[in-house]
Design a protein around this motif. Sequence first.
Motif, PDB file in Angstrom:
ATOM      1  N   THR A 135       0.839  -1.192   0.000  1.00 63.07           N
ATOM      2  CA  THR A 135       0.000   0.000   0.000  1.00 63.07           C
ATOM      3  C   THR A 135       0.877   1.245   0.000  1.00 63.07           C
ATOM      4  OG1 THR A 135      -0.072  -0.054   2.410  1.00 63.07           O
ATOM      5  CG2 THR A 135      -1.900  -1.112   1.224  1.00 63.07           C
ATOM      6  N   GLY A 136       0.275   2.363  -0.417  1.00 67.07           N
ATOM      7  CA  GLY A 136       0.971   3.645  -0.387  1.00 67.07           C
ATOM      8  C   GLY A 136      -0.007   4.767  -0.114  1.00 67.07           C
ATOM      9  N   THR A 137       0.345   5.612   0.856  1.00 62.25           N
ATOM     10  CA  THR A 137      -0.502   6.753   1.202  1.00 62.25           C
ATOM     11  C   THR A 137       0.387   7.977   1.348  1.00 62.25           C
ATOM     12  OG1 THR A 137      -1.945   5.248   2.457  1.00 62.25           O
ATOM     13  CG2 THR A 137      -2.261   7.623   2.778  1.00 62.25           C
ATOM     14  N   THR A 138      -0.030   9.119   0.805  1.00 63.62           N
ATOM     15  CA  THR A 138       0.782  10.334   0.892  1.00 63.62           C
ATOM     16  C   THR A 138       0.181  11.301   1.904  1.00 63.62           C
ATOM     17  OG1 THR A 138      -0.394  11.379  -0.950  1.00 63.62           O
ATOM     18  CG2 THR A 138       1.560  10.089  -1.486  1.00 63.62           C
ATOM     19  N   ASN A 139       0.907  12.365   2.197  1.00 61.03           N
ATOM     20  CA  ASN A 139       0.496  13.338   3.200  1.00 61.03           C
ATOM     21  C   ASN A 139      -0.908  13.870   2.937  1.00 61.03           C
ATOM     22  OD1 ASN A 139       2.981  13.059   4.425  1.00 61.03           O
ATOM     23  ND2 ASN A 139       3.874  14.851   3.416  1.00 61.03           N
ATOM     24  N   ASN A 140      -1.637  14.047   4.005  1.00 63.91           N
ATOM     25  CA  ASN A 140      -2.983  14.606   3.949  1.00 63.91           C
ATOM     26  C   ASN A 140      -3.953  13.701   3.185  1.00 63.91           C
ATOM     27  OD1 ASN A 140      -4.809  16.655   4.706  1.00 63.91           O
ATOM     28  ND2 ASN A 140      -4.637  17.638   2.693  1.00 63.91           N
ATOM     29  N   LEU A 141      -3.559  12.445   3.022  1.00 64.78           N
ATOM     30  CA  LEU A 141      -4.376  11.467   2.283  1.00 64.78           C
ATOM     31  C   LEU A 141      -4.679  11.938   0.861  1.00 64.78           C
ATOM     32  CD1 LEU A 141      -6.965  10.410   5.045  1.00 64.78           C
ATOM     33  CD2 LEU A 141      -4.705   9.473   4.597  1.00 64.78           C
ATOM     34  N   ASN A 142      -3.703  12.617   0.253  1.00 64.16           N
ATOM     35  CA  ASN A 142      -3.904  13.130  -1.111  1.00 64.16           C
ATOM     36  C   ASN A 142      -3.931  12.016  -2.144  1.00 64.16           C
ATOM     37  OD1 ASN A 142      -3.988  15.659  -0.101  1.00 64.16           O
ATOM     38  ND2 ASN A 142      -2.116  16.402  -1.050  1.00 64.16           N
ATOM     39  N   ASP A 143      -3.062  11.019  -1.965  1.00 70.79           N
ATOM     40  CA  ASP A 143      -2.919   9.955  -2.967  1.00 70.79           C
ATOM     41  C   ASP A 143      -3.050   8.602  -2.302  1.00 70.79           C
ATOM     42  OD1 ASP A 143      -1.894  11.555  -5.446  1.00 70.79           O
ATOM     43  OD2 ASP A 143      -0.662  12.239  -3.772  1.00 70.79           O
TER      44      ASP A 143
END
Length: 728
Positions: free
Chosen positions: A674-682
Amino acid sequence: MAKTTNKESNKQPAKKVAAKNPKTKRKTATRKPKKQPFKQRFLRGLWSVTWKSSLAFIAFIIICGIYFDKKIERRLDGSTWTLPATLYARPLVLDLDKPLTKSALVSELKLLNYRPVSIVQDVGQFAVKGKEVVIYRRAFDFPDRSEPAALAIVDFNEHGISRIRDNEYNHLRQFRLDPLLLDRLNSKHIQDRVFIPFEKIPDLFINTLLLMEDRDFYHHQGVSPFAILRAFIANFKAGRTVQGGSTLTQQLAKNLFLTQERSLWRKFQEAYMAVLMDHKYSKDKILEAYLNEVYLAQNGATGIYGIGLASDFYFARPIDELRVEQIALMVAIIKGPSYYNPRRNPERALARRDLVLRLMVENNYINTAQYRVAVNSHLNLSNAKALNHRANPAFVSLLNRELNSGVPTQVSRQSGLSIFTSISPLAQKNAEKAIQQGIKRVQHKDQNDLQGAMVVTDREYAEVRAIVSGKDVKFSGFNRALDAKRPIGSLVKPAVYLTALNNGYKLSDTLSDKKIILKNSSGQRWQPNNYDRKFRGEVSLEYALVHSLNVPTVNLGMQVGLNNVINSLHKMGVDEKIPAYPSLVLGSVPLSPFQVAQMYQPITMQGVYKPLTIIRSIMSKEGSPIFQRSQHARQIFSPESVEVLSDTLHKVTTEGTARSLRWRNPGQYFAGKTGTTNNLNDSWFVGFDNDEVVTTWVGKDNNRSAKLTGSSGALVLFSDYMKTKKGK
């Protein structure tokens, strides 16, 4: 003096004598010519004008003949049309060693426009009988060899294909279906066309055409005086134009070289060119040119020319698979494509079709039974928009980029290319469905602007099987799969851990999971945190990766060296410039879904790097192979390190951040991250089973929060794709 006087006296009488001499008078006087009679003068003038005009006319005819002949020769002796490149999917190979469900085979046959029947008798048909599927495959010129039409009987059990037999019940190891036509690559300068050679045009079609349009075609010399006389009489009796006297050869001359202008000069050119063509070329050649040029429909701003493209446009199948009533309708439309348009004027078209059928049976082209079935059939037209929306713009865009970068220019610019790709029609269909339906499932009520992209690749050959660039799968604008470069978050972590494993680290080695603060050269402070804001003291490499912990990963990246991590990413196919900041090990590097798919490919291929590709081979218009994909590959990581990493990524799907796959897809084996970016942007997820790697991204074009983690967004779309793939 007397002497002088005598001389003078002698001169005077001489003048008088001369004046009186009649002979001298005839010589010096001007005689008026005797006038010829008017009739004689008129005939002489007429003759002069006639022979001079005749010479001029003969010279004009000769000059026109030379000009027309050269014009005809340039068109018919060379490439009559500049043909678009034809784009094909991969052929489905039925193999006893590869899993394939009966439902998947039937779905593929339907995509290929095979006709379901109760008893298979003709090419392009299939029948399902219990656990058995009978297929009558079309003939096809594959890149490696041409294969004729053939019948196969495929038996299934609970595991997949159990047996393949031919029409004589001989056992087969493999059986290959013809590939799906994905698209034809047109441009402003290249019309969409399907060229059908004369020998592949059904005899029934040719005989019916000549019956309706030019019965004396094989007997006249390009122009038919009897047809002209017959048309004149018919038009005179009707008081209007009800019948034309042009032969098919004249119509071809008009279609290829002239305008629709009604004038004597155009009719002269048409007739003269028809005579020249008839003298220079065989009747079969002229018919071939006519049937590939004739106008048969209008598709928006584009004309449908030739029976090959028209057959696809009206019935979504090749010309040699048309039924009797479909052949009759095609011939009926030739009379007036607008007047007999079956979509706009179905009753008029039906009446004309039935007239053609009646003449066919009266002339013994079909029997009474065939006539009854045909005349009672509906028009049964295909979707009019099918020709416009056959291909997905995402993979066409990828194909064009590969043509421009990996295929020699002299190859890619040739006319009539056949391009064979790795696209799987079923994978593409399933990926499109997963994106369209999955976005609706994961988006919140106020998130109609949520988007997604998916890239499906083959583990064994590093080929692209499917690519989707947004929830509007037919939109040809911004290609998110290729061009939307977003921070990849924790997707980068397998590259960090693989760098460590390849340099002697073990999964049991421990990493510090405690608060850390890092400073850069300018004094800026950076304090990474785990997603849950907790610290665990000491954790193993395996635990840190399975649970996607940030702080231990930063420590590992600093230990192995950021430049070594960057070097690993470059070897894995990432061609972006990557700054050596500690944040890169947490995924600050922006990549597109396609670049991520390339990055994960070596992980799924025992550490072997192969560039992802969509083009397998290219054939010339004549059927000769002119391009073959390079098999370039190199070992960049040890197989042992990659195997250890893959086992750990499997644990991610069973006990780590992607563990929801256990109940979402029970019984299916996956590995992934899995991959998640800051502020749940991506929201990202890359997952793979035994044969495919699926890269999925969910987010917004404006880079605002998607309010989704990797497991609550992209993973759901991956799960949907895998469910559809399994036939659920």
